[in-house]
Design an enzyme around this catalytic site. Structure first.
Site, PDB file in Angstrom:
ATOM      1  N   GLU A 115      -1.819   3.791  -4.746  1.00 16.23           N
ATOM      2  CA  GLU A 115      -1.888   2.659  -5.667  1.00 16.23           C
ATOM      3  C   GLU A 115      -3.349   2.394  -5.998  1.00 16.23           C
ATOM      4  OE1 GLU A 115       0.390  -0.728  -4.434  1.00 16.23           O
ATOM      5  OE2 GLU A 115       2.279   0.349  -4.605  1.00 16.23           O
ATOM      6  N   HIS A 231      -1.289  -9.700 -12.160  1.00 12.11           N
ATOM      7  CA  HIS A 231      -0.844  -8.299 -12.190  1.00 12.11           C
ATOM      8  C   HIS A 231      -0.872  -7.836 -13.640  1.00 12.11           C
ATOM      9  CE1 HIS A 231       1.400  -4.646 -11.505  1.00 12.11           C
ATOM     10  NE2 HIS A 231       1.404  -4.885 -10.207  1.00 12.11           N
ATOM     11  N   ARG A 276      -7.378  -4.199  -9.852  1.00 13.02           N
ATOM     12  CA  ARG A 276      -6.358  -4.906 -10.618  1.00 13.02           C
ATOM     13  C   ARG A 276      -6.942  -5.882 -11.637  1.00 13.02           C
ATOM     14  NH1 ARG A 276      -1.315  -6.606  -7.013  1.00 13.02           N
ATOM     15  NH2 ARG A 276      -0.849  -4.389  -7.065  1.00 13.02           N
ATOM     16  N   HIS A 335       0.286 -13.349  -9.977  1.00 17.03           N
ATOM     17  CA  HIS A 335       1.035 -12.480  -9.065  1.00 17.03           C
ATOM     18  C   HIS A 335       0.775 -12.818  -7.602  1.00 17.03           C
ATOM     19  CE1 HIS A 335       3.039  -8.804  -7.873  1.00 17.03           C
ATOM     20  NE2 HIS A 335       1.968  -8.373  -7.228  1.00 17.03           N
ATOM     21  N   ARG A 370      -7.130  -9.104  -4.010  1.00 13.23           N
ATOM     22  CA  ARG A 370      -6.340  -8.406  -2.989  1.00 13.23           C
ATOM     23  C   ARG A 370      -6.096  -6.953  -3.373  1.00 13.23           C
ATOM     24  NH1 ARG A 370      -0.864  -7.367  -2.637  1.00 13.23           N
ATOM     25  NH2 ARG A 370      -0.668  -8.430  -4.636  1.00 13.23           N
TER      26      ARG A 370
HETATM   27  C1  SIN Z   1       2.972  -3.454  -7.303  1.00  8.96           C
HETATM   28  O1  SIN Z   1       3.909  -2.811  -6.865  1.00  8.96           O
HETATM   29  O2  SIN Z   1       2.347  -3.151  -8.304  1.00  8.96           O
HETATM   30  C2  SIN Z   1       2.596  -4.718  -6.610  1.00  8.96           C
HETATM   31  C3  SIN Z   1       2.145  -4.431  -5.258  1.00  8.96           C
HETATM   32  C4  SIN Z   1       1.312  -5.552  -4.765  1.00  8.96           C
HETATM   33  O3  SIN Z   1       1.138  -6.545  -5.459  1.00  8.96           O
HETATM   34  O4  SIN Z   1       0.771  -5.425  -3.677  1.00  8.96           O
END
Ligand code: SIN
Length: 506
Positions: A115, A231, A276, A335, A370
């Site tokens: 990620e 997000h 993010r 988010h 985060r």
């Molecule tokens: C996501 O799956 O994009 C969100 C994961 C997260 O907010 O930690």
């Protein structure tokens, strides 16, 4: 008002943090109060990504801690990040031992995916994008089977009960319209975040920062409330809350484009996996400029969509959009709240008797931003620590003060607040917008003095006004630079004297 004494911890919240705490608090009798039936209306159950942990041979907790600190933009507490990441593997194993059906590689090891802003693939997933619900289901089953845990579903936290020393001695819970004062040896707030204060959010709309507001009202220290994470890929199909398109889709190669098919963040294959806040601002700008923003998963995911990302696929199809054939319209949505009730690694707050864990707490692991999938890890790892610490409390003695119940906001007032927070205290902020938000907050304070969502909004907005720089999730167009020396916002008020316009809880 009814009054009961519970000889053990009282945990408010039935998400991953609250239930992890409850399981570890045994054998001490533990009462869990949740505002909705378990598995409903809590962010953990909605999490798609998974649990970040150094699980592969190429990874190490120190690398995970370094990525956590880099994402947090100067405000991560290194010892907290180390504790979190060192707990990673055992936490995932603990969740698996409770029955969480993590995806496995052919050799039986945890399958891990990449990620944004992680230097290694380290997110343990379940059923592609179903981590939250599957993990929480395993915990719910364990909690229901645990003889030391009693659960009150549909119980709403209305006030904290304190004694004259300021020690938190219990809470007022509303069930079926009746108020009950529950005295306990410790109170653990696991009340979740504040995404519902925003009109555009990926979290349950009922999460209005009320735990943070009550803790502040009781005199607990609040840390960095201005840091809200947006997000970048909330699915924009007119739903409230907005369904999420997990970041893992970009980890698989899906791309952010505008209506003309141009990449929002450039052509480099990993351009969309930046931190993010950067990606959220790119999506925000494209939309503000009228170019639109879309997540194009047609090539990278295509026909694999139904079985690899079933939750996102179902959300798109319900909205009449087939993501195998059409780019998904996206917008930034509130988010995660990095700020919150200042708490240590075992959940202790600045007030005796009060613990906080999960999204309502600020333990120093997220700083200003985060790292993806660190929240489920924090909820479970620090939830366990908090449960153990809370179980050791013996509680206070003597008289308690009469608790006062804050008034409710009307639906119209809440809608106005949410729209204002998204428009003025969102992805991109400036003094004029923040001042506009404050004008509304002050008006609502006159109309419903002490209403908890308004107090939470004031904490976030006031701290955003005070932070004259841009850092992590807090971006100000009028102060776009980052100060050389990072500093925290710490807010604390004197313990409250009841005011005549707050209805006494009687
Ligand atoms: C996501 O799956 O994009 C969100 C994961 C997260 O907010 O930690």
């Amino acid at each position: 008002m009814n009054r009961i004494r519970h000889d053990g911890p009282l945990i408010i919240g039935g998400g991953l943090a609250g239930l992890s705490a409850a399981l570890e608090a045994g054998p001490r009798p533990t009462l869990v109060v949740t505002p909705a039936p378990l598995l409903q209306a809590c962010s953990s159950a909605w999490a798609q990504g998974g649990v970040a942990a150094a699980l592969s041979v190429q990874d190490d907790p120190a690398l995970h801690a370094a990525d956590t600190a880099a994402a947090g933009a100067g405000l991560v507490d290194p010892s907290a990040a180390r504790a979190l990441t060192e707990d990673g593997k055992q936490t995932v194993e603990w969740l698996a031992s409770l029955g969480a059906p993590f995806d496995r590689a052919a050799d039986g090891a945890f399958a891990v995916s990449l990620e944004a802003a992680h230097s290694r693939a380290r997110v343990a997933r379940v059923g592609g994008d179903g981590a939250g619900r599957a993990i929480l289901s395993a915990l719910v089953a364990s909690v229901r089977a645990a003889p030391h845990v009693e659960v009150w579903e549909n119980g709403r936290l209305r006030a904290l009960v304190q004694d004259d020393t300021g020690r938190v001695r219990g809470a007022v819970i509303e069930r079926d319209g009746r108020l009950t004062e529950v005295l306990a040896t410790a109170v653990v707030l696991a009340t979740g975040g504040a995404g519902g204060l925003y009109a555009r959010t990926t979290t349950p709309a009922a999460l209005l920062g009320e735990g943070m507001a009550l803790a502040y009202r009781a005199g607990a220290e609040i840390l960095d409330p201005e840091f809200v994470q947006f997000h970048p890929t909330a699915i924009d199909v007119g739903l409230d809350p907005m369904p999420l398109a997990t970041e893992a889709l970009r980890g698989e190669g899906s791309r952010l484009i505008d209506a003309g098919g141009r990449f929002l963040l450039g052509e480099a294959p990993d351009a969309d996996l930046k931190a993010r806040d950067i990606v959220a601002r790119a999506v925000h700008s494209a939309r503000a400029e009228g170019r639109g923003a879309y997540l194009d998963a047609r090539t990278a995911v295509g026909d694999k969509f139904p079985h690899e990302f079933p939750a996102v696929f179902a959300a798109c199809m319900r909205a009449g959009l087939d993501p195998r054939e059409t780019p998904i319209p996206v917008a930034p949505g509130a988010h995660y709240h990095m700020g919150g009730i200042a708490a240590g690694l075992n959940g202790r707050t600045s007030l005796p008797g009060l613990f906080a864990v999960g999204e309502c707490a600020a333990t120093g692991v997220h700083g200003a931003n985060r790292l993806a999938s660190n929240s489920l890890l924090e909820a479970a790892a620090f939830g366990r620590r908090t449960g153990r610490a809370a179980a050791e409390e013996i509680g206070g003695e003597g008289e308690t003060r009469k608790a006062s119940i804050a008034p409710e906001l009307t639906p119209e007032a809440l809608t106005a607040l949410r729209v204002s927070m998204s428009d003025n205290v969102g992805v991109v902020r400036d003094a004029d917008g923040l001042a506009r938000a404050m004008v509304l907050i002050e008006r609502l304070e006159q109309e419903a003095r002490g209403a908890l969502p308004v107090l939470a909004a004031r904490l976030i907005t006031g701290a955003a006004l005070g932070r004259r720089e841009s850092r992590g999730g807090h971006y100000r167009t009028d102060y776009p630079n980052t100060d050389a020396a990072p500093r925290h916002t710490r807010l604390r008020r004197e313990p409250e004297m009841p005011t005549p316009d707050m209805m006494a809880a009687e």
